[in-house]
Design an enzyme around this catalytic site. Structure first.
Site, mmCIF file in Angstrom:
data_model
loop_
_atom_site.group_PDB
_atom_site.id
_atom_site.type_symbol
_atom_site.label_atom_id
_atom_site.label_comp_id
_atom_site.label_asym_id
_atom_site.label_seq_id
_atom_site.Cartn_x
_atom_site.Cartn_y
_atom_site.Cartn_z
ATOM 1 N NE ARG A 50 -27.127 -22.905 -17.675
ATOM 2 C CZ ARG A 50 -25.958 -21.830 -17.423
ATOM 3 N NH1 ARG A 50 -24.745 -21.721 -16.616
ATOM 4 N NH2 ARG A 50 -26.002 -20.718 -18.619
ATOM 5 C CE1 TYR A 102 -23.108 -43.806 -0.619
ATOM 6 C CE2 TYR A 102 -22.353 -41.834 -1.063
ATOM 7 C CZ TYR A 102 -23.136 -43.328 -1.359
ATOM 8 O OH TYR A 102 -23.481 -43.311 -3.120
ATOM 9 C CG ASP A 173 -20.286 -35.472 3.939
ATOM 10 O OD1 ASP A 173 -22.224 -35.860 4.699
ATOM 11 O OD2 ASP A 173 -20.943 -36.810 3.184
ATOM 12 C CE LYS A 198 -28.372 -40.792 1.799
ATOM 13 N NZ LYS A 198 -28.115 -39.951 0.429
#
Length: 392
Positions: A50, A102, A173, A198
């Site tokens: 983690r 988005y 972004d 992406k």
């Protein structure tokens, strides 16, 4: 001498010549949750996955290098990355955000961040006076450029000057262009966001997100938050993204080549009322893109003359896939109204220019002529069905 970006996609310079990991060319998948310690107070450098994992760490170093940052953090999804960056803010803080984002980002800001007491001014950052929206509680400016799906282009360097004057974070972004075509940190941004699902992945086979920064203070805060929230990317998914990044450059070049050809073809069709691609000279952001990016990417949006025409296109495509997402090797066509922006209020969609006749295209790396042939066939069939003959 600085290395080229295609080389950076393949090689981490600091690890060359070491023959680590038994000389493995493909970085290994360290599929482990925890790590043995030699003794009390001693560590191999890893304690619990983690916190960090060797495969994820290697990926993060590659992405940081590609964006010319000092640190990158890999997350389970792009939305996990954006969710974590919002933890930098507290109730009462104000953010200026782009109006055209988005749909998942809008959903997060409207339904989670606002609930947590963060306030937003939603504006067209590419054309409005951003500075006039700054107040005493403003902490950051958040943009996409180009935006999703209307492909608006914002001058990052100009916005960075405003942010610096008012001691604000500039968060960009960069998913649509990837580090191959644009590096916002070089233009004055403080944090870069990527949906690694992406273009960085490039194969539509896993989910990931990234935050990249060139500031030590931000890196320290983000590292504390990622280990606290537990949203880091798993080892196998890290390896998939590493594998995808190796071909980032050649994928981006071929996809962009195809996007230019399709955009030009769409402009010849009478059923197409608008083609929005920043690589076309008539795009309002064309000159800014030439200044701040090394290419125009492979995302484009187009408006058809009717909802019926749009739905027919979506029904008839075969090689081109009617699917959500973007940035893979396959060409995907998306209907923002019911997919990426379905949760965005209709009035916001319409204000941004998203209608029931809007289609978004993520152009892949297929042979150009095959894509054009498919569009020709689909448009001809639609015109026959709707008008009884050829229209375009």
């Amino acid at each position: 001498m600085a290395r080229g970006i295609n080389t950076k996609c393949l090689h981490l310079e600091e690890e060359e010549g070491c023959c680590n990991n038994y000389g493995s060319i493909s970085f290994p998948i360290y599929q482990t949750a925890t790590y043995e310690h030699p003794a009390v107070g001693q560590s191999t450098g890893f304690d619990y996955s983690r916190l960090q994992n060797p495969t994820r760490e290697h990926l993060e170093k590659i992405v940081a290098t590609l964006e010319n940052g000092i640190d990158a953090l890999a997350f389970s999804t792009g939305m996990a990355a954006i969710t974590l960056v919002m933890e930098l803010f507290k109730p009462g803080d104000h953010l200026i955000i782009d109006a055209d984002l988005y749909g998942g980002s809008i959903r997060l800001f409207d339904n989670v961040s606002s609930k947590n007491g963060i306030r937003f001014s939603r504006i067209d950052c590419w054309k409005e006076n951003v500075e006039s929206y700054v107040n005493e509680n403003t902490k950051a400016i958040y943009i996409e450029t180009p935006t999703n799906p209307m492909m608006n282009v914002t001058d990052i360097a100009a916005l960075a000057e405003i942010a610096k004057r008012h001691n604000l974070l500039l968060i960009v972004d960069n998913t649509f262009l990837s580090p191959y075509f644009q590096n916002p940190l070089e233009l004055g941004a403080d944090i870069v966001v990527h949906s690694g699902t992406k273009f960085l992945c490039g194969h539509n086979d896993t989910l990931a997100g990234f935050l990249v920064t060139n500031r030590e203070d931000i890196s320290e805060k983000l590292r504390f938050l990622i280990k606290t929230t537990g949203s880091g990317l798993a080892p196998f998914d890290s390896w998939l993204i590493l594998r995808g990044i190796k071909t980032l450059g050649i994928r981006m070049e071929q996809a962009q080549k195809n996007a230019f050809k399709i955009a030009e073809w769409l402009q010849t069709k009478s059923a197409v009322t608008r083609v929005i691609y920043p690589g076309l000279p008539d795009h309002p952001g064309y000159e800014i893109m030439k200044k701040q990016a090394r290419g125009f990417g492979s995302m484009l949006t187009f408006q058809l003359e009717s909802k019926e025409f749009a739905l027919s296109v979506l029904e008839k495509v075969r090689m081109i896939k009617f699917a959500e997402s973007l940035g893979g090797v396959e060409t995907l066509i998306t209907y923002p109204t019911t997919q990426t922006h379905a949760d965005v209020p209709k009035e916001i969609r319409e204000r941004n220019g998203i209608t029931e006749a809007t289609l978004r295209l993520s152009v892949g790396i297929e042979d150009t002529q095959d894509l054009l042939d498919e569009f020709e066939k689909v448009f001809a069939e639609t015109e026959e069905e709707l008008y009884g003959g050829k229209k375009s």
